[in-house]
Write a protein that holds these residues in place. Structure first.
Motif, PDB file in Angstrom:
ATOM      1  N   ALA A 120       0.835  -1.198   0.000  1.00 55.65           N
ATOM      2  CA  ALA A 120       0.000   0.000   0.000  1.00 55.65           C
ATOM      3  C   ALA A 120       0.868   1.246   0.000  1.00 55.65           C
ATOM      4  O   ALA A 120       1.998   1.242   0.489  1.00 55.65           O
ATOM      5  CB  ALA A 120      -0.918  -0.005   1.219  1.00 55.65           C
ATOM      6  N   TRP A 172       1.328   5.245   1.226  1.00 61.94           N
ATOM      7  CA  TRP A 172       0.880   6.087   2.338  1.00 61.94           C
ATOM      8  C   TRP A 172      -0.130   7.126   1.869  1.00 61.94           C
ATOM      9  O   TRP A 172      -1.023   7.519   2.627  1.00 61.94           O
ATOM     10  CB  TRP A 172       2.074   6.749   3.013  1.00 61.94           C
ATOM     11  CG  TRP A 172       2.763   5.861   3.992  1.00 61.94           C
ATOM     12  CD1 TRP A 172       3.982   5.277   3.868  1.00 61.94           C
ATOM     13  CD2 TRP A 172       2.245   5.437   5.262  1.00 61.94           C
ATOM     14  NE1 TRP A 172       4.264   4.508   4.972  1.00 61.94           N
ATOM     15  CE2 TRP A 172       3.219   4.589   5.849  1.00 61.94           C
ATOM     16  CE3 TRP A 172       1.059   5.674   5.964  1.00 61.94           C
ATOM     17  CZ2 TRP A 172       3.036   4.001   7.099  1.00 61.94           C
ATOM     18  CZ3 TRP A 172       0.866   5.083   7.199  1.00 61.94           C
ATOM     19  CH2 TRP A 172       1.853   4.259   7.759  1.00 61.94           C
ATOM     20  N   SER A 173       0.012   7.596   0.645  1.00 66.88           N
ATOM     21  CA  SER A 173      -0.956   8.570   0.132  1.00 66.88           C
ATOM     22  C   SER A 173      -2.350   7.953   0.064  1.00 66.88           C
ATOM     23  O   SER A 173      -3.351   8.596   0.402  1.00 66.88           O
ATOM     24  CB  SER A 173      -0.526   9.068  -1.252  1.00 66.88           C
ATOM     25  OG  SER A 173      -0.414   7.983  -2.175  1.00 66.88           O
ATOM     26  N   GLY A 174      -2.409   6.681  -0.365  1.00 65.22           N
ATOM     27  CA  GLY A 174      -3.696   6.000  -0.399  1.00 65.22           C
ATOM     28  C   GLY A 174      -4.268   5.786   0.983  1.00 65.22           C
ATOM     29  O   GLY A 174      -5.485   5.926   1.206  1.00 65.22           O
ATOM     30  N   THR A 175      -3.410   5.465   1.941  1.00 66.71           N
ATOM     31  CA  THR A 175      -3.878   5.235   3.310  1.00 66.71           C
ATOM     32  C   THR A 175      -4.341   6.527   3.980  1.00 66.71           C
ATOM     33  O   THR A 175      -5.391   6.556   4.641  1.00 66.71           O
ATOM     34  CB  THR A 175      -2.761   4.579   4.141  1.00 66.71           C
ATOM     35  OG1 THR A 175      -2.444   3.303   3.576  1.00 66.71           O
ATOM     36  CG2 THR A 175      -3.202   4.385   5.586  1.00 66.71           C
ATOM     37  N   THR A 235      -5.487   9.159   2.504  1.00 64.47           N
ATOM     38  CA  THR A 235      -6.749   9.526   1.865  1.00 64.47           C
ATOM     39  C   THR A 235      -7.905   8.716   2.427  1.00 64.47           C
ATOM     40  O   THR A 235      -8.992   9.252   2.705  1.00 64.47           O
ATOM     41  CB  THR A 235      -6.655   9.307   0.343  1.00 64.47           C
ATOM     42  OG1 THR A 235      -5.601  10.109  -0.195  1.00 64.47           O
ATOM     43  CG2 THR A 235      -7.960   9.669  -0.343  1.00 64.47           C
ATOM     44  N   LEU A 236      -7.665   7.429   2.615  1.00 61.90           N
ATOM     45  CA  LEU A 236      -8.712   6.549   3.138  1.00 61.90           C
ATOM     46  C   LEU A 236      -9.103   6.941   4.554  1.00 61.90           C
ATOM     47  O   LEU A 236     -10.297   7.069   4.871  1.00 61.90           O
ATOM     48  CB  LEU A 236      -8.227   5.097   3.105  1.00 61.90           C
ATOM     49  CG  LEU A 236      -9.167   4.042   3.679  1.00 61.90           C
ATOM     50  CD1 LEU A 236     -10.505   4.057   2.969  1.00 61.90           C
ATOM     51  CD2 LEU A 236      -8.541   2.654   3.591  1.00 61.90           C
ATOM     52  N   VAL A 248     -13.793   7.074  -1.207  1.00 60.84           N
ATOM     53  CA  VAL A 248     -12.406   7.170  -0.733  1.00 60.84           C
ATOM     54  C   VAL A 248     -11.655   5.845  -0.895  1.00 60.84           C
ATOM     55  O   VAL A 248     -10.438   5.846  -1.113  1.00 60.84           O
ATOM     56  CB  VAL A 248     -12.338   7.659   0.728  1.00 60.84           C
ATOM     57  CG1 VAL A 248     -12.878   9.075   0.838  1.00 60.84           C
ATOM     58  CG2 VAL A 248     -13.059   6.722   1.676  1.00 60.84           C
ATOM     59  N   ILE A 249     -12.355   4.723  -0.804  1.00 60.12           N
ATOM     60  CA  ILE A 249     -11.698   3.447  -1.085  1.00 60.12           C
ATOM     61  C   ILE A 249     -11.271   3.406  -2.546  1.00 60.12           C
ATOM     62  O   ILE A 249     -10.154   2.972  -2.874  1.00 60.12           O
ATOM     63  CB  ILE A 249     -12.622   2.261  -0.755  1.00 60.12           C
ATOM     64  CG1 ILE A 249     -12.784   2.103   0.764  1.00 60.12           C
ATOM     65  CG2 ILE A 249     -12.073   0.966  -1.348  1.00 60.12           C
ATOM     66  CD1 ILE A 249     -13.714   0.975   1.174  1.00 60.12           C
ATOM     67  N   SER A 308      -8.277   5.669  -2.979  1.00 55.35           N
ATOM     68  CA  SER A 308      -7.116   5.014  -2.385  1.00 55.35           C
ATOM     69  C   SER A 308      -6.542   3.954  -3.319  1.00 55.35           C
ATOM     70  O   SER A 308      -5.322   3.835  -3.487  1.00 55.35           O
ATOM     71  CB  SER A 308      -7.500   4.385  -1.040  1.00 55.35           C
ATOM     72  OG  SER A 308      -6.436   3.643  -0.497  1.00 55.35           O
ATOM     73  N   ASP A 316      -2.861   3.798  -5.216  1.00 56.68           N
ATOM     74  CA  ASP A 316      -1.979   2.627  -5.149  1.00 56.68           C
ATOM     75  C   ASP A 316      -1.618   2.113  -6.539  1.00 56.68           C
ATOM     76  O   ASP A 316      -0.541   1.524  -6.732  1.00 56.68           O
ATOM     77  CB  ASP A 316      -2.656   1.501  -4.361  1.00 56.68           C
ATOM     78  CG  ASP A 316      -2.677   1.765  -2.863  1.00 56.68           C
ATOM     79  OD1 ASP A 316      -2.029   2.735  -2.440  1.00 56.68           O
ATOM     80  OD2 ASP A 316      -3.342   1.010  -2.138  1.00 56.68           O
ATOM     81  N   ALA A 375      -6.292  -0.422   7.486  1.00 57.66           N
ATOM     82  CA  ALA A 375      -5.465   0.453   6.652  1.00 57.66           C
ATOM     83  C   ALA A 375      -4.093   0.694   7.274  1.00 57.66           C
ATOM     84  O   ALA A 375      -3.073   0.722   6.577  1.00 57.66           O
ATOM     85  CB  ALA A 375      -6.187   1.783   6.422  1.00 57.66           C
TER      86      ALA A 375
END
Length: 485
Positions: free
Chosen positions: A24, A26-29, A31-32, A63-64, A67, A71, A129
């Protein structure tokens, strides 16, 4: 030469190994987690329960998706991770139905109970997450997950062994009459001859072999991608058994079973896809996605009466089936559990883990094995004569409140992260099948921790066969070791 399909040995120095390890971002996490927080603070007690859940479902779904898009910047294969499947499965089980009108939900929970349920659910999402970034375990698989000595030419043999084990007890129950199998599948799922009693007996050893049905879909995905290596009649047989397995899962009326078949097929298909194109990606995804939505709409309707009566009475055309999408109302059961513990019932503590961990042990070997929890979900929500699911979120809360939800969610995220990272080291079809079954375990454990241990049995079975009886697969014992930097 493609060493993954034509050699008995994996590459000793896989190129760009770090880039191949799925993880994963970190930007995706971030955001989530931001979206989860936003979804929670936007709801209020003045909203109706169904509208509240609808707003949360929309925001969390968005948001998922964002995210996952973030990724994907590391490559499309970075999306084939167990943690993403966990998030999607939990969303499917708890929120997706609220994208559709659910007016009856307002009579099931109060606004206060709904807020409590959503709070615990958002904490669970956040725990998954965060946990997926924790790497306690090395990404490289240990020796017991090393299948470099099993060439892809044995995949058809493995498929036949798995199919035989999966359907042996079913056929034995009907005197090996395939017509009776079809007739039973078209009837009520509780009336099938191969059904087992609540406590089970010696036949449980044979009935549990049905777990090998979960091996069939990922093997099908790999064999289809590598169909040039197999004869036409072998491909035909594989597809026939695969389609029958999907029908078997559909006829049982249990959506998580069918979802597991589809998820493991897609995981193996994508992980072994050569020269991916938009058509190769979108067409199977669209077909399987539509099949799952179609099944979700109808499986609850016919599993009590059977497919034959469902069609004969035209129950499929009823307003109940056509007007909405129904999953399990897990948010309802979570809300009641949060309201009941510890106000009305004491937390179960380690009792819950003990029952779950001992679930795979046959009662014939342990007659005094606990029959269940001292305080069941059904008892709390007032379900009489039917089972209730609360996802692992509700079960964890029963164990120890919000702290247990956080701890279990992080642990599941850690395990999902480790299992996803090992995929880069599986270069043979056998290893990819085992890895895909881990995706199945990740997804189904979102529904209930009680199936976490039992869902691992096909993985254990394949590992046992590969390490103990390599000759059964037509290969010799061979140990090797990756050169790691």
């Amino acid at each position: 030469m493609d060493i993954s399909t034509n050699s008995h040995h994996p590459q000793q120095n896989p190129p760009n190994l770090k880039k191949r390890i799925a993880k994963a971002t970190w930007s995706g996490t971030f955001t989530l987690i931001f979206g989860l927080l936003l979804a929670f603070i936007r709801i209020s007690v003045d909203m109706s329960p169904s509208f509240m859940a609808n707003q949360v479902a929309i925001i969390v779904g968005v948001v998922i998706t964002i995210s996952i898009v973030l990724d994907s910047r590391r490559g499309w294969k970075n999306l084939f991770r167990a943690d993403i499947l966990c998030l999607l499965a939990l969303y499917f089980l708890t929120l997706i139905e609220f994208l559709y009108p659910q007016p009856k939900f307002d009579q099931r929970l109060t606004s206060e109970q709904t807020i409590q349920a959503i709070e615990v659910l958002m904490i669970g999402f956040s725990g998954l997450a965060i946990g997926r970034h924790i790497t306690f375990f090395k990404p490289a698989p240990p020796e017991w997950l090393d299948f470099g000595n099993i060439p892809d030419k044995t995949l058809f043999r493995i498929f036949c062994i798995s199919a035989f084990l999966a359907y042996f007890y079913i056929l034995m129950s009907v005197d090996f009459n395939p017509v009776k199998v079809i007739e039973s599948l078209l009837g009520s799922r509780f009336a099938v001859p191969w059904g087992r009693g609540k406590l089970g007996d010696w036949r449980v050893f044979l009935s549990e072999l049905k777990l090998f049905t979960y091996v069939i879909p990922p093997l099908t995905g790999i064999i289809w991608n590598r169909r040039q290596s197999f004869r036409l009649w072998q491909i035909f047989l594989v597809m026939f058994v695969f389609v029958f397995t999907l029908f078997y899962g559909f006829s049982g009326g249990t959506r998580n079973v069918l979802a597991a078949y589809i998820a493991t097929f897609m995981a193996a298909y994508f992980l072994t896809l050569q020269s991916p194109t938009l058509i190769k990606l979108l067409i199977p995804t669209a077909i399987m996605g539509y099949a799952m939505v179609f099944a979700t709409r109808h499986m609850l309707g016919f599993r009590e009466m059977g497919i034959i009566n469902y069609l004969a009475t035209a129950a499929y055309a009823s307003e109940k089936v056509q007007d909405t999408l129904s999953v399990d109302y897990n948010l309802w059961s979570i809300g009641l559990l949060v309201d009941a513990f510890p106000n009305k019932h004491d937390f179960l503590g380690l009792e819950l883990l003990f029952v779950f961990l001992t679930k795979p042990i046959p009662r014939v070997l342990w007659p005094d094995k606990p029959e269940g929890l001292s305080t069941s979900i059904e008892q709390v929500v007032g379900a009489d004569g039917w089972t209730v699911s609360a996802t692992y979120i509700g079960e964890s809360y029963m164990m120890g409140g919000i702290f247990a939800v956080i701890l279990v969610s992080i642990c599941l995220g850690i395990l999902a992260n480790w299992w996803s990272r090992t995929a880069a080291f599986h270069t043979t079809g056998y290893g990819i099948v085992v890895n895909a079954l881990g995706f199945f375990t990740a997804a189904i454990s979102m529904r209930s921790l009680i199936v976490f241990t039992t869902s691992m049995l096909p993985i254990v079975g394949l590992i046992f066969i590969a390490k103990t009886f390599p000759g059964l697969l037509g290969v010799k014992r061979l140990r090797y070791q990756y050169q790691r930097k």
